[in-house]
Design an enzyme around this catalytic site. Sequence first.
Site, mmCIF file in Angstrom:
data_model
loop_
_atom_site.group_PDB
_atom_site.id
_atom_site.type_symbol
_atom_site.label_atom_id
_atom_site.label_comp_id
_atom_site.label_asym_id
_atom_site.label_seq_id
_atom_site.Cartn_x
_atom_site.Cartn_y
_atom_site.Cartn_z
ATOM 1 N N CYS A 157 -7.367 -1.109 -16.368
ATOM 2 C CA CYS A 157 -6.330 -2.090 -16.673
ATOM 3 C C CYS A 157 -6.244 -3.284 -15.739
ATOM 4 O O CYS A 157 -5.904 -4.369 -16.199
ATOM 5 C CB CYS A 157 -4.989 -1.434 -16.957
ATOM 6 S SG CYS A 157 -4.292 -0.541 -15.622
ATOM 7 N N ARG B 232 -15.564 -6.327 -4.290
ATOM 8 C CA ARG B 232 -16.467 -5.575 -5.172
ATOM 9 C C ARG B 232 -16.127 -4.093 -5.144
ATOM 10 O O ARG B 232 -16.995 -3.225 -5.107
ATOM 11 C CB ARG B 232 -17.941 -5.822 -4.798
ATOM 12 C CG ARG B 232 -18.899 -5.497 -5.964
ATOM 13 C CD ARG B 232 -20.379 -5.561 -5.568
ATOM 14 N NE ARG B 232 -20.761 -6.822 -5.055
ATOM 15 C CZ ARG B 232 -21.442 -6.994 -3.908
ATOM 16 N NH1 ARG B 232 -21.828 -5.952 -3.193
ATOM 17 N NH2 ARG B 232 -21.737 -8.197 -3.489
ATOM 18 N N SER B 233 -14.823 -3.780 -5.152
ATOM 19 C CA SER B 233 -14.394 -2.388 -5.191
ATOM 20 C C SER B 233 -14.776 -1.775 -6.534
ATOM 21 O O SER B 233 -14.965 -2.484 -7.523
ATOM 22 C CB SER B 233 -12.885 -2.304 -5.011
ATOM 23 O OG SER B 233 -12.238 -2.819 -6.154
ATOM 24 N N ASP C 281 -18.742 -9.485 -1.407
ATOM 25 C CA ASP C 281 -18.003 -8.615 -0.500
ATOM 26 C C ASP C 281 -18.605 -8.687 0.883
ATOM 27 O O ASP C 281 -19.526 -9.470 1.120
ATOM 28 C CB ASP C 281 -17.832 -7.183 -1.039
ATOM 29 C CG ASP C 281 -18.997 -6.275 -0.737
ATOM 30 O OD1 ASP C 281 -20.033 -6.762 -0.271
ATOM 31 O OD2 ASP C 281 -18.863 -5.062 -0.965
ATOM 32 N N PHE D 184 -5.694 -11.265 -7.588
ATOM 33 C CA PHE D 184 -5.151 -9.975 -8.037
ATOM 34 C C PHE D 184 -4.764 -9.072 -6.877
ATOM 35 O O PHE D 184 -4.304 -7.940 -7.087
ATOM 36 C CB PHE D 184 -6.085 -9.262 -9.018
ATOM 37 C CG PHE D 184 -7.406 -8.809 -8.459
ATOM 38 C CD1 PHE D 184 -7.513 -7.652 -7.698
ATOM 39 C CD2 PHE D 184 -8.559 -9.536 -8.717
ATOM 40 C CE1 PHE D 184 -8.740 -7.229 -7.212
ATOM 41 C CE2 PHE D 184 -9.796 -9.117 -8.214
ATOM 42 C CZ PHE D 184 -9.874 -7.970 -7.462
#
Lengths: 263, 263
Positions: free
Chosen positions: A98, A133-134, A156, A218
Amino acid sequence: MYAQWTGKTSESIGFAYELRRVDKDELEEAIIEANDDDNVDGIMIYFPVFGNRQDQYLQQVVSKDKDVEGLSHLYVQNMYHNVRYLDKEQTQKSVLPCTPLAVVKILEHIGVYNTVLPYGNRLYGKTITVVNRSEIVGRPLAALLANDGAVVYSVDITGIQKFTRGDGLKLKRHHVQDIDIELKEAASQSDVIVTGVPSPDYKFPVEYIKYGAVCVNFSSEKNFPPEVKERASLYVPSIGKVTISMLLRNLLRLINNKANRKN
Amino acid sequence: MYAQWTGKTSESIGFAYELRRVDKDELEEAIIEANDDDNVDGIMIYFPVFGNRQDQYLQQVVSKDKDVEGLSHLYVQNMYHNVRYLDKEQTQKSVLPCTPLAVVKILEHIGVYNTVLPYGNRLYGKTITVVNRSEIVGRPLAALLANDGAVVYSVDITGIQKFTRGDGLKLKRHHVQDIDIELKEAASQSDVIVTGVPSPDYKFPVEYIKYGAVCVNFSSEKNFPPEVKERASLYVPSIGKVTISMLLRNLLRLINNKANRKN
């Protein structure tokens, strides 16, 4: 706080919301109970619980049929592979994680997606930098954007990768390469810059931003300093409310999938 | 080096072994190819690849039907819940993660498991300290040992937890509690001390070890100093070869499961 918001938003538009608090050592049993509870359509866990890989284990205990967050391995793998349905007959839709989905929907809403182009290619011609870049947001987001046609620079601390479907979008899904490029160069080419660095100290260097670029953050921290407004054409400082809407969108998908399994 | 050993051991006892080297950005596709390749019965990945959570994603891409390491979420969840079969008819066995399984098999072999007791309760009366609570080895190992009847002190840098099936083994599977106890106290009560700290600097304090205890180290580093031999009744400095045997044992299970699915 996120729990309160989720509860309020859900109930304000007619979804029943229940917060169950359990001791961390009883959480696994509580998830399994909710998996088996016919009155429960969707489950989300508020992390961190243990703050280590045990949390990822717990996430996978959630039944995929109730995973409103879209973090079940099957959904994540489908996302990377641009697979949109769970069954051959295409009656059950795969669920998208999500938070990355919220970013996509925001970019659609503010016109970054070009609706004149065919569905699935609507970011063709766009260059996007994603800082983070999780496995939860940054990498899935880069993949989603590249799958939709963008050239994505995924940044990252270990370096920069390029996610693309190749020249002329010749590939069905994105491909990833390590590239030797500085953030400054990536950012200066980018129509969109998305940040998600969970640190109060991190600030994206405003001087790298192309005039007129779209900037979206975000992270729960403010990754852009106030001067971002002097450069960006559009600036989205946070996405939390949209993320909650995506939870509810995923819940509807799960309910539809359940109905379609019964038919 | 582990790859060489695996290859040699496999071939010396009649298993075909093939090492496929691929670029990290092509590994996911290579796994999927191997999943679909009828000539491949088992798959293992040599980690680290990316060195972050993307590695856990890749691990889950391996089909559970070919997962010789026993790291698929389903297998891990079955292990924690003491569920031993994949099907109701009990024709297909669940696979156990191979490093913790190697420790269990070593403890069986050297007589820590009491074969006079009923199968499933053969560690009843034993106290075991496990130093390491990783999701790959330490936590599953503590769970396996507690499921078999031991009182287990699980130690990591955040504190100590106690894994037990309760007084008189009244529970079907282990329960976990955070407890306030020092390593010294846990160790001094322990019949077995198992270490797995991946650091050359870590040494278990020999003076905490009860005279006559069994000491096992599964780290690639030597977690016990040489003086351990003056305290321990049995000392197992490394478990690599047994771990490889467990890979092959798991491979046999997978082949049997496949055969039983066809029947």
